[in-house]
Design an enzyme around this catalytic site. Structure first.
Site, PDB file in Angstrom:
ATOM      1  N   GLY A  15       0.839  -1.205   0.000  1.00  0.00           N
ATOM      2  CA  GLY A  15       0.000   0.000   0.000  1.00  0.00           C
ATOM      3  C   GLY A  15       0.869   1.248   0.000  1.00  0.00           C
ATOM      4  N   ARG A  29      19.270  10.674  -4.459  1.00  0.00           N
ATOM      5  CA  ARG A  29      20.266  11.735  -4.264  1.00  0.00           C
ATOM      6  C   ARG A  29      21.424  11.283  -3.376  1.00  0.00           C
ATOM      7  NH1 ARG A  29      16.655  17.303  -4.652  1.00  0.00           N
ATOM      8  NH2 ARG A  29      16.207  16.963  -6.864  1.00  0.00           N
ATOM      9  N   ARG A  76       1.267  -5.297  -5.184  1.00  0.00           N
ATOM     10  CA  ARG A  76       1.472  -6.452  -4.306  1.00  0.00           C
ATOM     11  C   ARG A  76       1.629  -7.632  -5.259  1.00  0.00           C
ATOM     12  NH1 ARG A  76      -2.856  -3.780  -0.932  1.00  0.00           N
ATOM     13  NH2 ARG A  76      -1.761  -2.983   0.886  1.00  0.00           N
ATOM     14  N   ASP A 107       5.504  -4.791   6.055  1.00  0.00           N
ATOM     15  CA  ASP A 107       6.094  -6.088   6.419  1.00  0.00           C
ATOM     16  C   ASP A 107       6.000  -7.141   5.312  1.00  0.00           C
ATOM     17  OD1 ASP A 107       3.402  -6.283   6.804  1.00  0.00           O
ATOM     18  OD2 ASP A 107       3.513  -7.068   8.855  1.00  0.00           O
ATOM     19  N   THR A 130       4.252   2.813   5.359  1.00  0.00           N
ATOM     20  CA  THR A 130       2.838   2.410   5.483  1.00  0.00           C
ATOM     21  C   THR A 130       2.161   3.389   6.423  1.00  0.00           C
ATOM     22  OG1 THR A 130       1.306   0.816   6.495  1.00  0.00           O
ATOM     23  CG2 THR A 130       3.572   0.665   7.196  1.00  0.00           C
ATOM     24  N   ILE A 131       0.913   3.718   6.133  1.00  0.00           N
ATOM     25  CA  ILE A 131       0.234   4.671   7.026  1.00  0.00           C
ATOM     26  C   ILE A 131      -0.134   4.017   8.353  1.00  0.00           C
ATOM     27  CG2 ILE A 131      -0.693   6.073   5.131  1.00  0.00           C
ATOM     28  CD1 ILE A 131      -3.484   4.817   5.842  1.00  0.00           C
ATOM     29  N   ASP A 132      -0.098   2.670   8.409  1.00  0.00           N
ATOM     30  CA  ASP A 132      -0.606   1.968   9.600  1.00  0.00           C
ATOM     31  C   ASP A 132       0.295   2.071  10.832  1.00  0.00           C
ATOM     32  OD1 ASP A 132      -2.657   1.226   7.976  1.00  0.00           O
ATOM     33  OD2 ASP A 132      -2.144  -0.889   7.870  1.00  0.00           O
ATOM     34  N   ASP A 134       2.524   0.074  11.773  1.00  0.00           N
ATOM     35  CA  ASP A 134       2.492  -1.225  12.459  1.00  0.00           C
ATOM     36  C   ASP A 134       3.772  -2.032  12.259  1.00  0.00           C
ATOM     37  OD1 ASP A 134       2.119  -1.639   9.779  1.00  0.00           O
ATOM     38  OD2 ASP A 134       0.495  -3.072   9.983  1.00  0.00           O
ATOM     39  N   ARG A 159     -17.459  16.522  12.734  1.00  0.00           N
ATOM     40  CA  ARG A 159     -17.948  17.075  14.009  1.00  0.00           C
ATOM     41  C   ARG A 159     -18.926  18.241  13.766  1.00  0.00           C
ATOM     42  NH1 ARG A 159     -16.650  16.951  19.156  1.00  0.00           N
ATOM     43  NH2 ARG A 159     -14.834  15.635  18.852  1.00  0.00           N
ATOM     44  N   ARG A 167     -26.067  14.282  16.254  1.00  0.00           N
ATOM     45  CA  ARG A 167     -25.928  12.888  15.828  1.00  0.00           C
ATOM     46  C   ARG A 167     -24.702  12.207  16.435  1.00  0.00           C
ATOM     47  NH1 ARG A 167     -27.539  13.940   9.551  1.00  0.00           N
ATOM     48  NH2 ARG A 167     -29.696  13.280   9.746  1.00  0.00           N
ATOM     49  N   GLY A 175      -6.317   0.629   9.211  1.00  0.00           N
ATOM     50  CA  GLY A 175      -5.581  -0.077  10.251  1.00  0.00           C
ATOM     51  C   GLY A 175      -6.121  -1.486  10.311  1.00  0.00           C
ATOM     52  N   ARG A 176      -5.598  -2.297   9.382  1.00  0.00           N
ATOM     53  CA  ARG A 176      -6.063  -3.677   9.226  1.00  0.00           C
ATOM     54  C   ARG A 176      -5.834  -4.483  10.502  1.00  0.00           C
ATOM     55  NH1 ARG A 176      -3.622  -5.327   3.796  1.00  0.00           N
ATOM     56  NH2 ARG A 176      -1.883  -4.537   4.987  1.00  0.00           N
ATOM     57  N   ALA A 191     -12.503  12.109  20.106  1.00  0.00           N
ATOM     58  CA  ALA A 191     -13.537  11.061  19.991  1.00  0.00           C
ATOM     59  C   ALA A 191     -14.044  10.635  21.371  1.00  0.00           C
ATOM     60  CB  ALA A 191     -12.964   9.848  19.265  1.00  0.00           C
ATOM     61  N   GLU A 227     -10.367  -0.208  11.137  1.00  0.00           N
ATOM     62  CA  GLU A 227     -11.046  -1.195  10.271  1.00  0.00           C
ATOM     63  C   GLU A 227     -10.853  -2.629  10.757  1.00  0.00           C
ATOM     64  OE1 GLU A 227      -7.577  -0.998   6.860  1.00  0.00           O
ATOM     65  OE2 GLU A 227      -9.573  -1.644   6.280  1.00  0.00           O
ATOM     66  N   ARG A 252     -24.933   7.863  12.231  1.00  0.00           N
ATOM     67  CA  ARG A 252     -24.445   7.866  10.849  1.00  0.00           C
ATOM     68  C   ARG A 252     -23.058   7.224  10.826  1.00  0.00           C
ATOM     69  NH1 ARG A 252     -28.919   9.070  10.352  1.00  0.00           N
ATOM     70  NH2 ARG A 252     -29.909  10.617   9.006  1.00  0.00           N
TER      71      ARG A 252
HETATM   72  O1  F6P Z   1      -1.489  -1.443   4.845  1.00  0.00           O
HETATM   73  C1  F6P Z   1      -1.984  -0.198   4.585  1.00  0.00           C
HETATM   74  C2  F6P Z   1      -3.448  -0.239   4.308  1.00  0.00           C
HETATM   75  O2  F6P Z   1      -3.807   1.074   4.028  1.00  0.00           O
HETATM   76  C3  F6P Z   1      -4.341  -0.855   5.393  1.00  0.00           C
HETATM   77  O3  F6P Z   1      -4.636  -0.004   6.447  1.00  0.00           O
HETATM   78  C4  F6P Z   1      -5.556  -1.252   4.603  1.00  0.00           C
HETATM   79  O4  F6P Z   1      -6.261  -2.273   5.229  1.00  0.00           O
HETATM   80  C5  F6P Z   1      -4.968  -1.710   3.321  1.00  0.00           C
HETATM   81  O5  F6P Z   1      -3.742  -1.016   3.152  1.00  0.00           O
HETATM   82  C6  F6P Z   1      -5.853  -1.486   2.118  1.00  0.00           C
HETATM   83  O6  F6P Z   1      -5.246  -2.049   1.007  1.00  0.00           O
HETATM   84  P1  F6P Z   1      -5.764  -1.909  -0.484  1.00  0.00           P
HETATM   85  O7  F6P Z   1      -5.336  -0.561  -0.989  1.00  0.00           O
HETATM   86  O8  F6P Z   1      -5.110  -3.001  -1.213  1.00  0.00           O
HETATM   87  O9  F6P Z   1      -7.247  -2.006  -0.446  1.00  0.00           O
END
Ligand code: F6P
Length: 328
Positions: A15, A29, A76, A107, A130-132, A134, A159, A167, A175-176, A191, A227, A252
């Site tokens: 990702g 560079r 991938r 990873d 990775t944005i996660d 992790d 908000r 609401r 965040g898998r 939150a 997620e 919502r």
């Molecule tokens: O690993 C980064 C990530 O953004 C996860 O948070 C997410 O579950 C996954 O990639 C989504 O992957 P894709 O772009 O293949 O749907």
């Protein structure tokens, strides 16, 4: 004795994340600075198998430090999971005269690099992208800080409408397997509750907390959910459950999705990418291989790739307590 590195290949895999371009720029560079050639490999390991290579000099990475995504594209690769695919990739690297690899990814990408190294004794250095957030061995992965800011910005907007209509919003963030984004953005955006895979809050406690919040005079609420959270099957089922049990709430759902992966990287991610890229190339020049470069206590450090893959990047449990106190 390790051989002298003359040509480095760089790829982005898995990702994408904001800051990958800044890392590519840094690798290219740093190579130029040390008079080493650099080859960009397109579409991650898939491009390695297909020989999709392009020479990169310091001017080929002009004006990308501020760009989201990755100019090298990402993938991938399923083929790279096969010995035949890796053999083809190795042949292409040899043909192009590439003698070391910088892999920017998560990873899964590092696992591919490690297997490749064990089969072909090919020098590999990882940069965590990775944005996660992790990955074990670094306090920050590339793109995490930018994603946090994106999420906070979105929740601030949610908000406004939540408050106007009294609401309750369930906001699902990426965040898998990890709750870093949910936990930190949740606190940053104020939150009411934060649901993450590392902590099973339980449905009863969620209902109880929402009831208390209503009773305390709050007219609108935000619940942030990673997620990968296991509490409900998905965020929409959670909405139905809460509405069925707390009819006083008008609920919502907002799933932020891939917008979290895009956008111009924050200054933090640009600086991090620049530092990690320098360390990755200079470590290869020093003859090191099979490491990931990362940031710990504001120092750039190396962690063996195997540990980075197997280790777990724990959440800071104190943040859960802080979040609880803040939702009083
Ligand atoms: O690993 C980064 C990530 O953004 C996860 O948070 C997410 O579950 C996954 O990639 C989504 O992957 P894709 O772009 O293949 O749907």
């Amino acid at each position: 004795m390790s051989k002298t590195i003359k040509k480095v290949g760089v790829l982005t895999s898995g990702g994408d994340s904001p800051g990958m371009n800044a890392a590519i720029r840094s690798v290219v560079r740093t190579c130029a600075y040390h008079n080493i050639e650099c080859i960009g490999i397109y579409r991650g390991y898939q491009g390695m198998i297909e020989g999709d290579f392009k020479e990169m000099g310091p001017r080929s990475v002009n004006n990308i430090v501020n760009k989201g995504g990755t100019i090298l594209k990402s993938a991938r690769s399923v083929d790279f999971r096969t010995p035949e695919g890796r053999k083809k990739a190795h042949e292409n690297l040899l043909k192009a005269g590439i003698d070391a690899l910088v892999v920017i990814g998560g990873d899964g990408s590092f696992t591919g690099g490690l297997i490749f190294n064990s089969e072909y004794d090919f020098p590999v250095m990882g940069i965590p992208g990775t944005i996660d957030n992790d990955i074990y061995g670094t306090s920050f992965t590339l793109g995490y800080d930018t994603a946090l800011n994106t999420v906070v910005d979105c929740i601030d907007k949610i908000r406004d409408t939540a408050s106007s209509h009294n609401r309750l919003f369930f906001v699902e963030v990426m965040g898998r397997d990890a709750g870093h984004i949910a936990l930190n953005a949740g606190i940053g955006a104020g939150a009411e509750e934060i649901l993450i895979p590392e902590e099973d809050l339980g449905l009863d406690r969620l209902l109880d907390s929402l009831q208390k919040s209503k009773a305390s005079g709050k007219s609108s609420s935000i619940v942030v959910i990673a997620e990968g959270d296991k509490i409900g099957k998905n965020v929409f089922e959670l909405k139905d459950y809460v509405e069925a049990n707390l009819p006083e709430y008008d609920v919502r759902v907002s799933v932020l999705g891939h917008m979290q992966r895009g956008g111009s990287p924050s200054c933090f991610d640009r600086v991090l990418a620049s530092r990690l890229g320098v360390k990755a190339v200079e470590s290869l020049i020093e003859g090191k291989s099979n490491y990931m470069v990362g940031l710990k206590e504001d120092k750039v450090v190396l962690t063996p790739l195997e540990q980075a893959i197997k280790g777990k990047s724990e959440i800071d449990r104190e943040l859960l307590r802080v979040s609880d106190i803040m939702s009083t």
